[in-house]
Design a protein around this motif. Structure first.
Motif, mmCIF file in Angstrom:
data_model
loop_
_atom_site.group_PDB
_atom_site.id
_atom_site.type_symbol
_atom_site.label_atom_id
_atom_site.label_comp_id
_atom_site.label_asym_id
_atom_site.label_seq_id
_atom_site.Cartn_x
_atom_site.Cartn_y
_atom_site.Cartn_z
ATOM 1 N N PHE A 178 26.315 35.652 42.072
ATOM 2 C CA PHE A 178 27.522 35.512 42.527
ATOM 3 C C PHE A 178 28.204 36.423 41.690
ATOM 4 C CE2 PHE A 178 26.577 31.331 43.255
ATOM 5 C CZ PHE A 178 25.748 31.919 45.160
ATOM 6 N N ILE A 179 28.644 37.070 40.677
ATOM 7 C CA ILE A 179 28.726 37.795 39.262
ATOM 8 C C ILE A 179 28.679 39.495 39.723
ATOM 9 C CG2 ILE A 179 30.195 38.566 37.246
ATOM 10 C CD1 ILE A 179 30.577 35.513 38.351
ATOM 11 N N SER A 180 27.048 39.301 40.193
ATOM 12 C CA SER A 180 26.698 40.573 39.915
ATOM 13 C C SER A 180 27.414 41.913 40.785
ATOM 14 C CB SER A 180 25.153 40.734 40.067
ATOM 15 O OG SER A 180 24.601 39.991 41.626
ATOM 16 N N ALA A 181 27.464 41.219 42.299
ATOM 17 C CA ALA A 181 28.214 42.012 43.094
ATOM 18 C C ALA A 181 29.804 41.809 43.676
ATOM 19 C CB ALA A 181 26.788 42.090 44.087
ATOM 20 N N GLU A 186 37.538 42.130 48.772
ATOM 21 C CA GLU A 186 36.807 41.378 49.596
ATOM 22 C C GLU A 186 35.518 41.018 49.002
ATOM 23 O OE1 GLU A 186 35.932 44.385 52.437
ATOM 24 O OE2 GLU A 186 37.263 43.277 52.786
ATOM 25 N N GLY A 187 34.317 40.712 50.087
ATOM 26 C CA GLY A 187 33.102 40.500 49.594
ATOM 27 C C GLY A 187 32.969 39.192 49.787
ATOM 28 N N MET A 188 31.542 38.854 50.177
ATOM 29 C CA MET A 188 31.084 36.943 50.264
ATOM 30 C C MET A 188 31.090 36.556 48.637
ATOM 31 S SD MET A 188 29.630 34.139 52.115
ATOM 32 C CE MET A 188 29.803 35.222 53.286
ATOM 33 N N ASN A 189 30.575 37.661 47.868
ATOM 34 C CA ASN A 189 30.488 37.087 46.308
ATOM 35 C C ASN A 189 32.324 36.629 45.855
ATOM 36 O OD1 ASN A 189 27.777 36.970 46.761
ATOM 37 N ND2 ASN A 189 27.471 38.721 44.937
ATOM 38 N N ARG A 190 32.783 37.668 46.197
ATOM 39 C CA ARG A 190 34.334 37.291 45.745
ATOM 40 C C ARG A 190 34.587 35.805 46.378
ATOM 41 N NH1 ARG A 190 39.362 40.407 43.475
ATOM 42 N NH2 ARG A 190 40.677 38.890 44.574
ATOM 43 N N ALA A 191 34.544 35.603 47.400
ATOM 44 C CA ALA A 191 34.715 34.274 47.855
ATOM 45 C C ALA A 191 34.349 33.035 47.378
ATOM 46 C CB ALA A 191 34.345 34.130 50.161
ATOM 47 N N ILE A 192 33.130 33.350 47.192
ATOM 48 C CA ILE A 192 32.325 31.912 46.258
ATOM 49 C C ILE A 192 32.875 31.626 45.153
ATOM 50 C CG2 ILE A 192 29.996 30.877 45.799
ATOM 51 C CD1 ILE A 192 28.613 33.019 48.100
ATOM 52 N N VAL A 193 33.115 32.904 44.309
ATOM 53 C CA VAL A 193 33.494 32.808 43.305
ATOM 54 C C VAL A 193 35.342 32.043 42.403
ATOM 55 C CG1 VAL A 193 34.007 33.346 40.932
ATOM 56 C CG2 VAL A 193 31.712 34.667 42.002
ATOM 57 N N GLU A 194 35.545 32.888 44.057
ATOM 58 C CA GLU A 194 37.413 32.156 44.574
ATOM 59 C C GLU A 194 37.117 30.240 44.112
ATOM 60 O OE1 GLU A 194 41.348 33.591 45.825
ATOM 61 O OE2 GLU A 194 39.296 34.236 47.494
ATOM 62 N N ALA A 195 36.636 30.446 45.243
ATOM 63 C CA ALA A 195 36.431 28.656 45.921
ATOM 64 C C ALA A 195 35.716 27.984 44.634
ATOM 65 C CB ALA A 195 34.562 28.788 46.501
ATOM 66 N N ILE A 196 34.788 28.766 43.474
ATOM 67 C CA ILE A 196 34.636 27.389 42.797
ATOM 68 C C ILE A 196 35.379 27.584 41.876
ATOM 69 C CG2 ILE A 196 32.537 28.009 40.726
ATOM 70 C CD1 ILE A 196 30.191 29.164 42.468
ATOM 71 N N VAL A 218 35.462 41.785 34.909
ATOM 72 C CA VAL A 218 36.134 41.288 34.307
ATOM 73 C C VAL A 218 37.928 40.951 34.995
ATOM 74 C CG1 VAL A 218 37.050 41.597 32.153
ATOM 75 C CG2 VAL A 218 34.927 41.975 32.102
ATOM 76 N N VAL A 219 38.246 42.763 35.630
ATOM 77 C CA VAL A 219 39.225 42.271 35.924
ATOM 78 C C VAL A 219 39.310 41.367 37.660
ATOM 79 C CG1 VAL A 219 40.111 43.506 37.954
ATOM 80 C CG2 VAL A 219 39.485 44.582 35.672
ATOM 81 N N VAL A 220 38.109 41.759 38.506
ATOM 82 C CA VAL A 220 38.353 40.709 39.356
ATOM 83 C C VAL A 220 38.142 39.238 39.054
ATOM 84 C CG1 VAL A 220 37.366 39.529 41.218
ATOM 85 C CG2 VAL A 220 36.782 42.029 40.607
ATOM 86 N N LEU A 221 37.098 38.696 38.103
ATOM 87 C CA LEU A 221 37.296 37.590 37.167
ATOM 88 C C LEU A 221 38.772 37.017 36.917
ATOM 89 C CD1 LEU A 221 33.978 37.155 35.367
ATOM 90 C CD2 LEU A 221 34.805 36.294 37.212
ATOM 91 N N LYS A 222 39.244 37.780 35.962
ATOM 92 C CA LYS A 222 41.127 37.855 35.810
ATOM 93 C C LYS A 222 41.506 36.784 37.010
ATOM 94 C CE LYS A 222 42.565 40.022 32.409
ATOM 95 N NZ LYS A 222 42.976 39.068 31.185
ATOM 96 N N GLU A 223 41.547 38.232 37.876
ATOM 97 C CA GLU A 223 42.181 37.496 39.096
ATOM 98 C C GLU A 223 41.826 36.621 39.760
ATOM 99 O OE1 GLU A 223 41.524 41.100 41.642
ATOM 100 O OE2 GLU A 223 42.467 42.256 40.151
ATOM 101 N N LEU A 224 41.077 36.078 39.721
ATOM 102 C CA LEU A 224 40.850 34.336 40.223
ATOM 103 C C LEU A 224 40.890 33.952 39.917
ATOM 104 C CD1 LEU A 224 37.019 35.876 41.983
ATOM 105 C CD2 LEU A 224 39.732 35.674 43.311
#
Length: 275
Positions: A178-181, A186-196, A218-224
């Protein structure tokens, strides 16, 4: 390179010897080194380093996994006892080991042999182990020994939330797939990571993102709101002596959250003989 300074090496009918490498876990808030995950390889005289995705299934199918996991626990605890007291160590545990009620016994023996404070040890289990009634007794015993529990590869097959609460799981490790993409907006992986992240935090669990390789991730993970990350962006798995330098550094190590640490090295899968 020496593989052990303590207990007997596991005898599993395979040429060579086991070796542990350690991958840093980094606080996404400030880049602080929090600990290491101990990763098992087997140093074969002809095949080189055999990775865990080959070694572990082979050991399970040949009834060597209990002895091998017990060695990993003791060796990782022994190494962690040399680090600064704030640095944690995480060790993977096989479902087979849990089903045979051997994980808690191995952890108890490893802590007694090395003197490591159990509060510094995290045992990583799979979602299937949390949902497995046969393994539940050993999970409870691990908690009674004072160690922490983490669920690995979260998102691939969510275990029941009731089981996560019942066993006081403290850490959810987000699967690298889920991190690789991850997409910035937006995107499915972003939605999944945000939900987790959201569900984990609602259950008072922290989150660890595995397989982080780029500054954008790293930037996206920090945002989430993810808490911790590990991956080649920060550092590849490293030998014990290199990890010890980081784990005993004064002042404590701070990893950059904006610059790449290392490129990932690839390894071809290897077939192992049956014993």
């Amino acid at each position: 390179m020496a593989t052990s300074t303590g207990g007997r090496l596991p005898q599993i009918g395979l040429e060579g010897e086991p070796v542990l490498e350690y991958q840093p876990a980094v606080d996404l808030d400030n880049g602080r080194l929090l600990g290491f995950e101990a990763l098992l390889r087997w140093r074969h005289p002809e095949r080189g380093l055999i990775p865990p995705n080959v070694l572990i299934p082979w050991a399970e199918s040949n009834n060597h996994i209990v002895e091998l996991n017990a060695w990993v626990l003791e060796e990782a605890c022994r190494e962690a006892s040399r680090w600064a007291s704030a640095i944690q160590v995480a060790v993977n545990c096989s479902l087979v080991q849990l089903r045979h009620h051997q994980a808690s016994l191995a952890a108890k023996r490893a802590l007694a042999a090395t003197g490591l404070n159990p509060d510094r040890l995290t045992v990583e289990i799979t979602e299937s182990a949390v949902a497995d009634e046969q393994a539940n007794q050993d999970l409870g015993a691990l908690l009674r020994h004072g160690v922490h529990l983490a669920v690995d590869d979260v998102g691939t097959s969510w275990a029941t939330l009731e089981n996560l609460r019942r066993f006081s799981i403290e850490v959810a490790k987000i699967d690298r797939s889920f991190i690789s993409a991850l997409e910035p907006h937006e995107g499915m992986n972003r939605a999944i990571v945000e939900a987790i992240v959201h569900v984990s935090h609602s259950l008072a669990m922290s989150t660890v993102a595995e397989g982080v390789e780029t500054a954008e991730q790293v930037v996206v993970l920090k945002e989430l709101g993810a808490d911790v990350a590990q991956g080649f962006f920060f550092a590849p798995p490293m030998p014990a002596d290199e990890a010890r330098v980081l784990a005993t550094s004064e002042p404590p190590v701070l990893f950059s959250l904006t610059e790449v640490g290392s490129d990932e090295a690839s390894s071809e899968p290897l077939a192992l003989p049956r014993t």
